[in-house]
Design a protein around this motif. Structure first.
Motif, PDB file in Angstrom:
ATOM      1  N   SER A 176     -33.327 -70.723  -9.062  1.00 56.39           N
ATOM      2  CA  SER A 176     -32.617 -71.106 -10.287  1.00 56.39           C
ATOM      3  C   SER A 176     -31.968 -69.909 -10.963  1.00 56.39           C
ATOM      4  CB  SER A 176     -33.556 -71.833 -11.255  1.00 56.39           C
ATOM      5  OG  SER A 176     -34.022 -73.034 -10.677  1.00 56.39           O
ATOM      6  N   LEU A 177     -31.450 -69.012 -10.137  1.00 57.12           N
ATOM      7  CA  LEU A 177     -30.762 -67.849 -10.675  1.00 57.12           C
ATOM      8  C   LEU A 177     -29.405 -68.282 -11.204  1.00 57.12           C
ATOM      9  CD1 LEU A 177     -30.292 -64.845 -11.111  1.00 57.12           C
ATOM     10  CD2 LEU A 177     -29.396 -64.743  -8.789  1.00 57.12           C
ATOM     11  N   TYR A 178     -29.152 -67.948 -12.458  1.00 61.67           N
ATOM     12  CA  TYR A 178     -27.871 -68.324 -13.064  1.00 61.67           C
ATOM     13  C   TYR A 178     -27.489 -67.281 -14.102  1.00 61.67           C
ATOM     14  CZ  TYR A 178     -24.150 -71.157 -15.027  1.00 61.67           C
ATOM     15  OH  TYR A 178     -22.916 -71.615 -15.433  1.00 61.67           O
ATOM     16  N   VAL A 179     -26.227 -66.885 -14.052  1.00 60.19           N
ATOM     17  CA  VAL A 179     -25.649 -66.013 -15.070  1.00 60.19           C
ATOM     18  C   VAL A 179     -24.444 -66.746 -15.636  1.00 60.19           C
ATOM     19  CG1 VAL A 179     -24.544 -63.793 -15.541  1.00 60.19           C
ATOM     20  CG2 VAL A 179     -26.456 -63.914 -13.917  1.00 60.19           C
ATOM     21  N   ASP A 180     -24.392 -66.844 -16.951  1.00 57.80           N
ATOM     22  CA  ASP A 180     -23.300 -67.535 -17.620  1.00 57.80           C
ATOM     23  C   ASP A 180     -21.959 -66.909 -17.212  1.00 57.80           C
ATOM     24  OD1 ASP A 180     -22.212 -69.477 -19.263  1.00 57.80           O
ATOM     25  OD2 ASP A 180     -22.718 -68.448 -21.134  1.00 57.80           O
ATOM     26  N   GLN A 181     -20.980 -67.764 -16.992  1.00 59.91           N
ATOM     27  CA  GLN A 181     -19.685 -67.365 -16.427  1.00 59.91           C
ATOM     28  C   GLN A 181     -19.079 -66.088 -17.029  1.00 59.91           C
ATOM     29  OE1 GLN A 181     -18.229 -69.474 -13.909  1.00 59.91           O
ATOM     30  NE2 GLN A 181     -16.839 -67.798 -13.541  1.00 59.91           N
ATOM     31  N   PRO A 182     -19.002 -65.939 -18.343  1.00 62.72           N
ATOM     32  CA  PRO A 182     -18.346 -64.736 -18.893  1.00 62.72           C
ATOM     33  C   PRO A 182     -19.072 -63.423 -18.591  1.00 62.72           C
ATOM     34  CG  PRO A 182     -18.632 -66.412 -20.597  1.00 62.72           C
ATOM     35  CD  PRO A 182     -19.386 -66.873 -19.395  1.00 62.72           C
ATOM     36  N   TYR A 183     -20.319 -63.500 -18.133  1.00 60.34           N
ATOM     37  CA  TYR A 183     -21.131 -62.302 -17.931  1.00 60.34           C
ATOM     38  C   TYR A 183     -21.375 -61.972 -16.456  1.00 60.34           C
ATOM     39  CZ  TYR A 183     -21.807 -63.043 -22.854  1.00 60.34           C
ATOM     40  OH  TYR A 183     -21.591 -63.226 -24.188  1.00 60.34           O
ATOM     41  N   ARG A 184     -20.732 -62.689 -15.565  1.00 63.90           N
ATOM     42  CA  ARG A 184     -20.905 -62.419 -14.136  1.00 63.90           C
ATOM     43  C   ARG A 184     -20.217 -61.128 -13.734  1.00 63.90           C
ATOM     44  NH1 ARG A 184     -20.197 -68.690 -12.065  1.00 63.90           N
ATOM     45  NH2 ARG A 184     -22.009 -69.415 -13.252  1.00 63.90           N
ATOM     46  N   GLN A 185     -20.724 -60.534 -12.672  1.00 62.00           N
ATOM     47  CA  GLN A 185     -20.191 -59.268 -12.148  1.00 62.00           C
ATOM     48  C   GLN A 185     -20.322 -58.125 -13.156  1.00 62.00           C
ATOM     49  OE1 GLN A 185     -19.127 -59.098  -8.853  1.00 62.00           O
ATOM     50  NE2 GLN A 185     -19.915 -61.181  -8.809  1.00 62.00           N
ATOM     51  N   GLN A 186     -21.361 -58.220 -14.011  1.00 64.47           N
ATOM     52  CA  GLN A 186     -21.587 -57.177 -15.017  1.00 64.47           C
ATOM     53  C   GLN A 186     -23.019 -56.652 -14.980  1.00 64.47           C
ATOM     54  OE1 GLN A 186     -19.843 -57.980 -18.960  1.00 64.47           O
ATOM     55  NE2 GLN A 186     -18.850 -59.762 -18.044  1.00 64.47           N
ATOM     56  N   GLY A 187     -23.689 -56.834 -13.854  1.00 63.68           N
ATOM     57  CA  GLY A 187     -25.016 -56.257 -13.682  1.00 63.68           C
ATOM     58  C   GLY A 187     -26.166 -57.067 -14.238  1.00 63.68           C
ATOM     59  N   VAL A 188     -25.933 -58.306 -14.673  1.00 65.81           N
ATOM     60  CA  VAL A 188     -27.011 -59.113 -15.249  1.00 65.81           C
ATOM     61  C   VAL A 188     -28.035 -59.479 -14.179  1.00 65.81           C
ATOM     62  CG1 VAL A 188     -27.603 -61.243 -16.492  1.00 65.81           C
ATOM     63  CG2 VAL A 188     -25.526 -59.963 -17.098  1.00 65.81           C
ATOM     64  N   PHE A 189     -27.565 -59.904 -12.999  1.00 66.33           N
ATOM     65  CA  PHE A 189     -28.518 -60.218 -11.924  1.00 66.33           C
ATOM     66  C   PHE A 189     -29.359 -58.996 -11.587  1.00 66.33           C
ATOM     67  CE2 PHE A 189     -29.578 -59.770  -7.429  1.00 66.33           C
ATOM     68  CZ  PHE A 189     -30.546 -60.755  -7.339  1.00 66.33           C
ATOM     69  N   ARG A 190     -28.760 -57.851 -11.463  1.00 65.58           N
ATOM     70  CA  ARG A 190     -29.496 -56.633 -11.122  1.00 65.58           C
ATOM     71  C   ARG A 190     -30.597 -56.369 -12.135  1.00 65.58           C
ATOM     72  NH1 ARG A 190     -31.727 -54.030  -7.478  1.00 65.58           N
ATOM     73  NH2 ARG A 190     -29.846 -54.269  -6.252  1.00 65.58           N
ATOM     74  N   GLN A 191     -30.299 -56.570 -13.409  1.00 63.15           N
ATOM     75  CA  GLN A 191     -31.298 -56.326 -14.445  1.00 63.15           C
ATOM     76  C   GLN A 191     -32.422 -57.371 -14.372  1.00 63.15           C
ATOM     77  OE1 GLN A 191     -29.474 -54.825 -18.337  1.00 63.15           O
ATOM     78  NE2 GLN A 191     -27.676 -55.565 -17.209  1.00 63.15           N
ATOM     79  N   LEU A 192     -32.073 -58.628 -14.085  1.00 69.31           N
ATOM     80  CA  LEU A 192     -33.098 -59.655 -13.887  1.00 69.31           C
ATOM     81  C   LEU A 192     -33.974 -59.301 -12.686  1.00 69.31           C
ATOM     82  CD1 LEU A 192     -30.984 -62.846 -14.582  1.00 69.31           C
ATOM     83  CD2 LEU A 192     -33.105 -62.263 -15.770  1.00 69.31           C
ATOM     84  N   TYR A 193     -33.330 -58.926 -11.580  1.00 68.79           N
ATOM     85  CA  TYR A 193     -34.066 -58.575 -10.361  1.00 68.79           C
ATOM     86  C   TYR A 193     -34.981 -57.381 -10.610  1.00 68.79           C
ATOM     87  CZ  TYR A 193     -35.220 -57.163  -5.650  1.00 68.79           C
ATOM     88  OH  TYR A 193     -35.922 -56.822  -4.522  1.00 68.79           O
ATOM     89  N   ASP A 194     -34.494 -56.356 -11.271  1.00 64.77           N
ATOM     90  CA  ASP A 194     -35.316 -55.178 -11.552  1.00 64.77           C
ATOM     91  C   ASP A 194     -36.541 -55.547 -12.389  1.00 64.77           C
ATOM     92  OD1 ASP A 194     -33.537 -53.609 -10.112  1.00 64.77           O
ATOM     93  OD2 ASP A 194     -32.588 -52.735 -11.887  1.00 64.77           O
ATOM     94  N   TYR A 195     -36.352 -56.446 -13.349  1.00 69.41           N
ATOM     95  CA  TYR A 195     -37.469 -56.909 -14.172  1.00 69.41           C
ATOM     96  C   TYR A 195     -38.516 -57.619 -13.305  1.00 69.41           C
ATOM     97  CZ  TYR A 195     -40.063 -59.547 -17.697  1.00 69.41           C
ATOM     98  OH  TYR A 195     -41.069 -60.083 -18.478  1.00 69.41           O
ATOM     99  N   VAL A 196     -38.050 -58.517 -12.441  1.00 70.96           N
ATOM    100  CA  VAL A 196     -38.962 -59.249 -11.567  1.00 70.96           C
ATOM    101  C   VAL A 196     -39.694 -58.276 -10.639  1.00 70.96           C
ATOM    102  CG1 VAL A 196     -39.069 -60.933  -9.667  1.00 70.96           C
ATOM    103  CG2 VAL A 196     -37.700 -61.423 -11.709  1.00 70.96           C
ATOM    104  N   TYR A 197     -38.978 -57.320 -10.105  1.00 74.75           N
ATOM    105  CA  TYR A 197     -39.581 -56.317  -9.221  1.00 74.75           C
ATOM    106  C   TYR A 197     -40.705 -55.571  -9.937  1.00 74.75           C
ATOM    107  CZ  TYR A 197     -40.021 -52.319  -6.097  1.00 74.75           C
ATOM    108  OH  TYR A 197     -40.511 -51.360  -5.253  1.00 74.75           O
ATOM    109  N   GLU A 198     -40.451 -55.156 -11.161  1.00 76.94           N
ATOM    110  CA  GLU A 198     -41.480 -54.433 -11.923  1.00 76.94           C
ATOM    111  C   GLU A 198     -42.666 -55.333 -12.253  1.00 76.94           C
ATOM    112  OE1 GLU A 198     -41.792 -51.217 -12.322  1.00 76.94           O
ATOM    113  OE2 GLU A 198     -39.938 -51.023 -11.172  1.00 76.94           O
ATOM    114  N   GLN A 199     -42.401 -56.607 -12.524  1.00 74.50           N
ATOM    115  CA  GLN A 199     -43.492 -57.553 -12.771  1.00 74.50           C
ATOM    116  C   GLN A 199     -44.350 -57.713 -11.522  1.00 74.50           C
ATOM    117  OE1 GLN A 199     -44.133 -59.268 -15.909  1.00 74.50           O
ATOM    118  NE2 GLN A 199     -42.844 -57.531 -16.424  1.00 74.50           N
TER     119      GLN A 199
END
Length: 139
Positions: free
Chosen positions: A94-117
């Motif tokens: 259920s990975l989703y980034v709102d359209q205006p914020y795509r290609q701006q590193g939001v997924f990477r920041q979510l992934y990094d958070y999950v990795y640290e968790q």
């Protein structure tokens, strides 16, 4: 890639149920051309938010000084036991980034958070698994 948008990542709460449900609905439309039943979807999201044994959501938020933070992305983590590895796989869903914020590193920041968790988890997280719809070429 454009400049990275600074976000805060946190675990989702019941206060996020409407946004997560809306994002999941948009995700199904965009990736599989499916229309989900809104009531079933909201109940399913609520079940996870209320029972951490089922999984958990993380959300990316843009903090605002004067108004409520804006949720702009999400990721769902569910669990699968591996007898071969004597550990737990975390499924990234259920990975989703709102359209205006795509290609701006939001997924990477979510992934990094999950990795640290995962690194901080007392149970053995032996890996991540990610499901991507075959026709979702952008993903």
């Amino acid at each position: 890639m454009s400049q990275q948008v600074p976000v805060q990542i946190r675990r989702a709460t019941m206060a996020d149920i409407e946004t997560i449900s809306a994002f999941n609905s948009a995700l199904a439309r965009e990736t599989e051309a499916r229309i989900l039943d809104a009531q079933v979807l909201r109940s399913g999201v609520g079940a996870i938010l209320q029972d951490p044994h089922k999984g958990w959501y993380a959300v990316a938020v843009i903090p605002h000084e004067s108004v409520q933070p804006t949720v702009i992305g999400q990721i769902l983590i569910t669990f699968e036991w591996s007898d071969w590895r004597n550990g737990i796989f975390w499924w990234l869903q259920s990975l989703y980034v709102d359209q205006p914020y795509r290609q701006q590193g939001v997924f990477r920041q979510l992934y990094d958070y999950v990795y640290e968790q995962a690194r901080a988890n007392p149970e053995k997280v032996c890996g991540f698994r990610l499901y991507v719809e075959r026709e979702n070429h952008q993903a």
